[in-house]
Design a protein around this motif. Structure first.
Motif, PDB file in Angstrom:
ATOM      1  N   TYR A 150      11.940 -42.039   0.045  1.00 24.57           N
ATOM      2  CA  TYR A 150      12.488 -40.689   0.082  1.00 24.57           C
ATOM      3  C   TYR A 150      12.930 -40.333   1.505  1.00 24.57           C
ATOM      4  N   ASN A 243      10.930 -35.325  -3.112  1.00 24.52           N
ATOM      5  CA  ASN A 243       9.468 -35.284  -2.943  1.00 24.52           C
ATOM      6  C   ASN A 243       9.084 -35.850  -1.588  1.00 24.52           C
ATOM      7  N   ASP A 277       0.472 -32.424  -2.817  1.00 19.26           N
ATOM      8  CA  ASP A 277       1.415 -31.591  -3.546  1.00 19.26           C
ATOM      9  C   ASP A 277       0.727 -30.899  -4.709  1.00 19.26           C
ATOM     10  N   ASN A 281       3.943 -32.629  -9.016  1.00 20.74           N
ATOM     11  CA  ASN A 281       4.082 -33.528  -7.879  1.00 20.74           C
ATOM     12  C   ASN A 281       2.737 -34.062  -7.384  1.00 20.74           C
ATOM     13  N   GLY A 333       6.279 -36.210  -9.407  1.00 18.90           N
ATOM     14  CA  GLY A 333       7.333 -35.384  -8.843  1.00 18.90           C
ATOM     15  C   GLY A 333       8.705 -35.921  -9.173  1.00 18.90           C
TER      16      GLY A 333
END
Length: 820
Positions: A150, A243, A277, A281, A333
């Protein structure tokens, strides 16, 4: 000598050090040879014929004895990787050796050889170390590894990469990694205490998916060999959005231990990852990484919700003793993020394998005279378990004449510990038991049948040392008289018995002219008719020999007694000389008419060559005198004396012819005849004739008695009567005593049927045979006693008395009649 002959890699910088190392290895190999084991070293992938070592010289064997003593080399796996040149005793490489195929990733790799030499059997153990060379390049499990990162990940974030593996050993398997140049990523490599490298991709700067949505990297692994070999893997990184927090574990690596053969469902470890989270998530799902091998998937299962890793299937320490499991914790997530950890599962050994026993080089059968220490078989044991569970000891079941001798590690020799006797025990079922040191211990057993081979150590034996055999005389030539049998406790040819006659001289002739022995059956045959009068006892010695090498034998004696038959007629003795005169004889005698009753005219003497009852003679008048008058003469039944029955008168014929028949007691009876012509004369003419008659008959009277007057006859008659009565009384008492003694002997079973009797028993037997209803009595019997004793001269003639007869003054009662 070139360095490649020793299978070594030479470098220009290390020639001196390598030479020193080679010298040290040679000295070490010589020391190990003296201690019962040789150790050589050879690089893998060596060419055919590469020199390994002078094995015959190092073992102290002469080159000339390699072939006669059946020198051979056997390896544990049965493959012919190494071979020995029997001409020069050099051990060389026979076929390609791949260390990775032989030993896998094991730190030590060697080929164990058993060198066997026969006559006598010797066993040597040789270990040839297979050295690793850099013949395998590092390899990654996949050609390309895809990663999703990510864009929100912060610099310094770590992403695990699958490392490469190198099947080589030592420095050849030490890998270094290098990542292609990138401003966003760097490489982080850490090694744990098990020398396992953990490779992680480090984010150097924040990612921007809009700027660079994908990064292509090249990961190169280089080993430490000379020359270096490399392998590479393409790393394709896809940059994801959204995320920004990934689940994380408390530890990046977990180590757990579990027993092999654990049941299905046994928990290995429960993992716990956290995600800061919220909502979906922060919800985590656990799974195996996509790079996990199929072997891990076949033996383990992970619960996606709880992170509990459990056993699936059965674990086997001997097959795989450790597992490396990559586990991902992924949130829900959008897009999901994942955390990673490694679980190292070490399988603990349990005592689940029984020892294995291998019997080789069996020297069977074993001769019963084999010396102590003879090697019967070679035994090797092994156990697939490790530690104490794999430590094996061997033993034999008790009460066998063998023992185990340890030769090297788990190798034993089955040797003879005590003497063997095939006649007692022909074979042994030897059971070898192997026991490991586990708790509880496990056992295994193997059995071998050890047959004992026969040697010729037993001579043929007869049931008796001497046999007594009775054979009638005048037998048919070739008749079977006896069978001797000897038994030999040995087997086969050593027990095959043959018979032969022990030659000797019998009466100037060879024994083989009388009898023969059949070589196989032991039957004894008479080759000619036997004559009792010629040979009473024949001593035959038979020898029995087996077919062993050397042959053994023993002897047995046959005492063959020739039994008499009535095959000889009585013989009359000639007058004067006493010699035989034949079956008929004639004589003339003068008798005074003044002779009274009991006057002895003459005596007929006869003998019979037979023995026993066949030689017992009796006498009788066969023809009466002419004129029809009552015969004034008679003959003694057993003495043969012709005497007057009454006083003679003028009416008696002056000349009378008397025929005396002599007959034995055989069946059928045989006879002889004697003719006596009696002339009656006046008293003055009778004296010379009477004197001649007495001398011709062998009388023992003196000259004065033969010429004595007839007037004194009455006084002598009384004396003779008393003497006869006394003799009869004593004789009757002795006969009664002998009868009682013989009955006692008979009831006690001392005398058997057909057996020969001697001593008092023989005397009793003679008395029983010779006594009769008419009052005769015998004191001894010469020929029967001679047959029984088998030795010495004849004892005495048969003495016959007739107490029922009156005696004159010149009676010759003590004259003898001889039987032969």
């Amino acid at each position: 000598m070139k360095g490649d002959e020793f299978g070594m890699v030479w470098t220009s910088e290390g020639k001196l050090g390598t030479r020193f190392l080679l010298l040290w290895l040679l000295l070490f190999a010589a020391w190990r040879a003296g201690s019962g084991q040789l150790r050589y070293s050879v690089p893998e992938e060596a060419k055919h014929g590469t020199f390994v070592g002078r094995i015959a010289q190092d073992l102290g064997l002469q080159l000339a004895e390699l072939v006669p003593r059946l020198f051979r080399v056997a390896s544990r796996g049965g493959a012919d990787l190494l071979e020995v040149n029997l001409q020069n005793g050099i051990l060389f490489v026979n076929s390609r050796m791949d260390r990775e195929e032989l030993c896998g990733r094991s730190a030590e790799c060697s080929v164990h050889l058993e060198v066997l030499v026969e006559r006598p059997l010797q066993v040597f153990h040789v270990e040839v170390e297979v050295r690793d060379i850099n013949d395998n390049a590092p390899a990654f499990p996949v050609k390309e590894q895809r990663m999703q990162i990510y864009e929100s990940r912060l610099p310094g974030s770590l992403f695990p990469l699958e490392g490469a593996s190198d099947v080589d050993d030592g420095s050849n398997s030490i890998l270094t990694y290098k990542l292609s140049s990138s401003e966003y990523f760097a490489l982080d490599v850490k090694t744990n205490r098990d020398d396992d490298a953990h490779i992680r991709l480090v984010l150097s700067k924040p990612l921007d998916r809009e700027d660079t949505p994908e990064h292509n990297l090249l990961l190169v692994a280089t080993d430490g060999g000379r020359p270096e070999l490399t392998g590479s893997m393409q790393v394709r990184v896809t940059v994801l959005d959204v995320n920004d927090n990934a689940p994380s574990f408390e530890q990046s690596e977990y180590e757990v231990r579990i027993l092999e053969n654990s049941e299905n469902g046994t928990s290995v470890i429960r993992l716990n990852a956290s995600d800061p989270d919220e909502g979906s998530n922060g919800e985590i799902s656990y799974s195996f990484n996509s790079l996990v091998s199929p072997v891990v998937l076949a033996h383990f299962h992970i619960d996606p919700a709880t992170g509990d890793v459990t056993v699936r299937g059965s674990l086997d320490f001997e097959h795989v003793n450790s597992y490396k499991i990559l586990i991902d914790a992924t949130d829900k997530g959008h897009p999901p993020m994942a955390g990673h950890c490694t679980v190292l599962v070490k399988v603990l050994d349990t005592n689940d394998n029984v020892p294995e026993i291998v019997l080789t080089s069996l020297s069977l059968p074993v001769k019963e005279d084999a010396p102590l220490g003879t090697v019967i078989a070679l035994i090797s044991v092994s156990d697939r378990d490790s530690g104490p569970n794999g430590q094996v000891t061997c033993s034999l079941e008790p009460h066998v004449p063998f023992k185990l001798v340890s030769t090297y590690k788990n190798h034993y020799s089955l040797v003879l510990d005590s003497g063997l006797d095939r006649e007692s025990v022909s074979g042994y079922d030897v059971v070898v038991r192997a026991r490991d040191a586990g708790s509880p211990p496990r056992w295994a057993s193997a059995s071998v049948r050890v047959e004992v081979a026969d040697v010729n150590d037993n001579a043929p034996q007869f049931a008796q040392a001497e046999y007594t055999v009775f054979v009638k005389e005048n037998n048919a030539p070739g008749c079977h008289i006896f069978t001797v049998t000897a038994h030999d406790a040995d087997a086969q040819e050593n027990a095959r018995v043959s018979y032969s006659l022990v030659e000797r001289r019998v009466g100037g002739r060879a024994l083989s002219s009388y009898v023969s022995v059949h070589g196989e059956s032991g039957r004894v045959y008479a080759l000619q008719p036997l004559d009792h009068e010629e040979l009473e006892v024949l001593r035959v010695e038979v020898s029995a020999r087996d077919a062993g090498a050397p042959p053994l034998g023993s002897n047995v004696t046959l005492q063959v007694f020739v039994l008499d038959e009535n095959d000889n007629a009585p013989w009359l003795l000639a007058r004067g000389s006493g010699g035989p005169a034949g079956a008929a004889v004639a004589a003339s005698e003068l008798v005074p008419r003044s002779a009274g009753a009991g006057h002895v005219v003459t005596k007929v003497r006869a003998v019979d060559l037979d023995a026993g009852y066949n030689a017992w003679l009796w006498f009788e008048l066969q023809a009466a005198p002419a004129g029809g008058a009552r015969c004034p003469f008679r003959v003694g039944l057993y003495t043969g004396e012709i005497s007057t029955t009454r006083a003679l008168d003028e009416l008696d014929a002056p000349r009378q012819r008397l025929v005396v028949l002599v007959r034995d007691h055989g069946e059928p009876a045989l006879t002889a005849t004697a003719t006596v012509l009696v002339s009656l004369v006046d008293g003055g003419q009778a004296s010379p004739s009477w004197s001649r008659a007495s001398v011709a008959a062998g009388a023992s009277a003196s000259a004065s008695a033969s010429a004595g007057a007839l007037g004194g006859a009455s006084s002598l008659v009384d004396v003779n009567v008393y003497l006869v009565v006394a003799i009869c009384a004593v004789s009757s008492l002795l006969v009664l005593t002998l009868l009682v003694w013989a009955a006692a002997r008979w009831s006690s079973g001392a005398a058997s049927e057909g057996a020969c009797v001697s001593g008092p028993a023989a005397a009793a037997a003679a008395a029983l045979v010779c006594s009769s209803a008419v009052g005769s009595w015998s004191c001894s019997q010469r020929r029967r006693q001679r047959v029984c004793s088998g030795e010495g001269p004849p004892k005495a003639d048969l003495m016959a008395f007739s107490p029922s007869l009156p005696h004159g003054p010149t009676s010759t009662d003590n004259d003898n009649v001889s039987f032969k």
